[in-house]
Design an enzyme around this catalytic site. Sequence first.
Site, PDB file in Angstrom:
ATOM      1  N   GLY A  21       0.760  -1.165   0.284  1.00 35.81           N
ATOM      2  CA  GLY A  21      -0.060   0.304  -0.128  1.00 35.81           C
ATOM      3  C   GLY A  21       0.878   1.334  -0.030  1.00 35.81           C
ATOM      4  N   MET A  25       2.118   9.706   3.244  1.00 32.63           N
ATOM      5  CA  MET A  25       3.407   9.785   4.203  1.00 32.63           C
ATOM      6  C   MET A  25       4.365   8.693   3.715  1.00 32.63           C
ATOM      7  SD  MET A  25       3.038  12.208   6.073  1.00 32.63           S
ATOM      8  CE  MET A  25       1.688  13.229   6.584  1.00 32.63           C
ATOM      9  N   LYS A  42       7.425  -0.166   6.369  1.00 34.65           N
ATOM     10  CA  LYS A  42       6.896   1.188   5.868  1.00 34.65           C
ATOM     11  C   LYS A  42       8.079   2.064   5.646  1.00 34.65           C
ATOM     12  CE  LYS A  42       5.262   4.051   8.731  1.00 34.65           C
ATOM     13  NZ  LYS A  42       4.545   4.738   9.780  1.00 34.65           N
ATOM     14  N   TYR A  92       4.034  -9.538   9.600  1.00 31.43           N
ATOM     15  CA  TYR A  92       3.075  -9.544   8.467  1.00 31.43           C
ATOM     16  C   TYR A  92       1.852 -10.258   9.035  1.00 31.43           C
ATOM     17  CZ  TYR A  92       0.633 -10.131   4.068  1.00 31.43           C
ATOM     18  OH  TYR A  92      -0.440 -10.071   3.244  1.00 31.43           O
ATOM     19  N   ASP A 136      -5.797   7.373  19.020  1.00 31.26           N
ATOM     20  CA  ASP A 136      -6.224   7.104  17.737  1.00 31.26           C
ATOM     21  C   ASP A 136      -6.767   5.688  17.849  1.00 31.26           C
ATOM     22  OD1 ASP A 136      -7.077   8.119  15.181  1.00 31.26           O
ATOM     23  OD2 ASP A 136      -5.220   7.709  14.192  1.00 31.26           O
ATOM     24  N   LYS A 138      -9.609   3.370  16.850  1.00 29.57           N
ATOM     25  CA  LYS A 138     -10.783   3.551  15.877  1.00 29.57           C
ATOM     26  C   LYS A 138     -10.802   2.143  14.964  1.00 29.57           C
ATOM     27  CE  LYS A 138      -7.791   5.896  12.598  1.00 29.57           C
ATOM     28  NZ  LYS A 138      -7.358   7.138  11.576  1.00 29.57           N
ATOM     29  N   PRO A 139     -11.917   1.914  14.474  1.00 25.25           N
ATOM     30  CA  PRO A 139     -12.192   0.771  13.934  1.00 25.25           C
ATOM     31  C   PRO A 139     -11.061   0.409  12.797  1.00 25.25           C
ATOM     32  CG  PRO A 139     -13.929   1.869  13.874  1.00 25.25           C
ATOM     33  CD  PRO A 139     -13.407   2.590  14.191  1.00 25.25           C
ATOM     34  N   ASP A 153      -1.186   0.722  15.162  1.00 23.95           N
ATOM     35  CA  ASP A 153      -1.043   2.250  14.692  1.00 23.95           C
ATOM     36  C   ASP A 153      -0.741   3.151  15.896  1.00 23.95           C
ATOM     37  OD1 ASP A 153      -2.456   4.261  11.938  1.00 23.95           O
ATOM     38  OD2 ASP A 153      -0.778   4.670  13.377  1.00 23.95           O
TER      39      ASP A 153
END
Length: 798
Positions: A21, A25, A42, A92, A136, A138-139, A153
């Site tokens: 992906g 950023m 990343k 992974y 942060d 969140k779903p 995250d």
Amino acid sequence: MRLRSGDPETIGGYPLEGRLGAGGMGTVYLARTASGRRVAIKLIHQQFADDEEFRTRFRQEVSAARRVSGAFTAAVVDADPEGAHPWMATAYIEGATLSERITSGGPLGGAELRTLAVGLAEALRDIHRVGVVHRDLKPSNVVLSAEGPRVIDFGISRAADHQTLTMTGRVIGTPPFMSPEQLQAPRDVGPESDVFSLATLLVFAATGQGPFDADSPYLTAYQVVHEEPRLSAVPAELRAVVEPCLAKDPGARPSTDELLAQLLALPEDFGAGAGGAAGGAVDSATQVLGGGAGDLSRSQPDQVGPRTGSRTLTGIGPGLRRRWRSVLAAALAVAAVAGGVAWLGPDRGAGTQNTAQGGGPASPSTGKPLPEGFAPWETSVRGGKGIPDELRCVPRGADLYCGGGGVVATRLRAADGKRLWTVRSPGVPANGMHFVGVTGTGTGMSTGGGTGTGGEPVSGAAASRGEGPRAAASGGEGPGAAAAGGVTVVGYRIPAESAPEQVVALTEAGKERWSAPLGGESTLLTGRTQSAVLYRGDVLSVDPAGTRIEARRAGGDGSVRWSRPFPPGTQCVPYAPNPRAARLYALCASAAEVESVQVTRPTLRVLDPADGRLGEPVQLTGRWRPVGEADGKLVLAEERMEGLDFAGYSAVALFDPRTGKVAEHPLRGADGGAVTVDEGADPTVVAGALHFVERSGQVYCVDPASGRVRWSRQTGVEWASAPVASDGVLYFGSASGRVAALGAREGELRWSSPPRVESPGSEMGATARVVVAGRAVIASAGGNTVFGFDAERPPSEG
């Protein structure tokens, strides 16, 4: 997605296989480690590398992730936030995000919703216990893996001892899941903000909508700050739990420990069918690394990251300080790249065998027999909550006794793995809290060697001196030994409610002899989650009030044989290098240092096992932890720090209890140059040497008397545990079920086995996962898996 023209071929030495992906950023790539483990990397876009504000944020992201661990977060494999082109690698994972799951299958209900709620509450508990606020939740930052939910995250997380970084001109957070205080004063948010976010997330999971949803982010933010939540569609049982969490006043919200206890009390099938199309099939799409230092667009699903160890604990409350190492020991969860579970390879049956692996010579014959009727085997032992936690085992006669976390103890037949009985723990497992040990003379000891009666590795030489299993078999285990003809199995029970952990003594038939509550600061003072110590038939622990060391007879009724108060102004814990060690010790620190969770001036005392009398204090300066015994002297390793973060080891020391002297030596190579060892498994003295194992699988064999490295080798087993020694061979295991055998004298690789389970395991400070019974190698792996094979015919790749 294939690599594109202009993409690098490798990052940090990891060959790239494809793109996962990309976003504003950075770009996320799929890669493999040298041992074949898939990782997601990343790579931050080059234009941000020179942006000091962004680089600071990325640095904090990596640091925060390395502080976090737990059964429901994820772990970092590698990172270089200081490089010219910053990057971070995580394990992974395959699994859908919660957002994708609700979109494709509708709201959750029943056991599926309860499992999600309990897992996320435990994840937050572990995050907060190491002084990190996620900020942060969140779903799209929750991944539903086969092993349970994973929080990912940590891109905008905040460590309690770091200033919050506010990015100029950039929105930090996601309004539908942000707390009122985060919207109004983002620099001042604490753990209570995450509790609010978790409640909004659970409402979303149960109904498909957030409690403050509106037509625009601005209206949503207004509703979060000023309006009451909409909860009419939430199942009544869950609503009673989440409604207090959504209080506008942070001080009125429950703590994560309180929230976890309330969620655990929910019935398994609460709200089943109440949330709409609950229980749809989970999408198994591959996860892509999440945003981290900005939002990476998710044209493909989200990816998860691993655990890495760090013992930075500023600002943590007493509840964590009693168990902080257990929380960090495994350490998971790296940042933005997403909380990843390490799928390390296919499940391999126990029957595939060969004579040698890894390019080295075959393991020589030990001359010892296999257990009667032995054939390769594998079994899994589930804990009380159905949440897997890695076991540790001790061989005893024809059987094995194993335990840890959700399993107080289980008895398995060494020949075929048949489970004879299991005693489960009702509470949620704690990382690193494994097994205490076995004592008594009823069934005799395995002839295999390789581990002490409490599971502590000992060398063949130690066994011959009466410090290991053969000595235990011969009786004479001291004043607290079990009654003649009675084996006592000692493990931990973690209550379902917010009560102290307990030490539990069972008969060899699995019947409870006695239990007692535990206190103390073992993880802070010794670096290990070892709240109870087995020594010559006694169980030593700290009383729940944290005021004294107590010795109980393992056999009989567990009555207190002696009780010794701490010296004034200090807190102490008992430590035994192994259950038959030459000496018993107490590690102490001032109450002020313990309260601050910054112990840099500990004291060491000899502890008399007869009556608990404490010897004269020996002052240590620095962060020293005991790691074993060599020639009757206590071996200690000095922890190396990078800022506030634990980073590995830099020196070794020997304490001579006869003279009271401590001799310190820096770690040095054969050429005399300084050596630093990175974080990894629990340092351990076996086969007459101190062994460090880095998370990469690199092993250092060190002379404890001089600090010189005798040899260093790569096992090929990432996140390998501490070794166990038997007949001149060192055995290392991992949570994936990989086992490697190295020669103890030169470190040559004899063989290594393939992985056999899919596991998120990357436990920092992992104790030995392998024991040896005769010629049988018995190993524990993720998912409470235990398996056995012939040391002369180890499993093969294929």
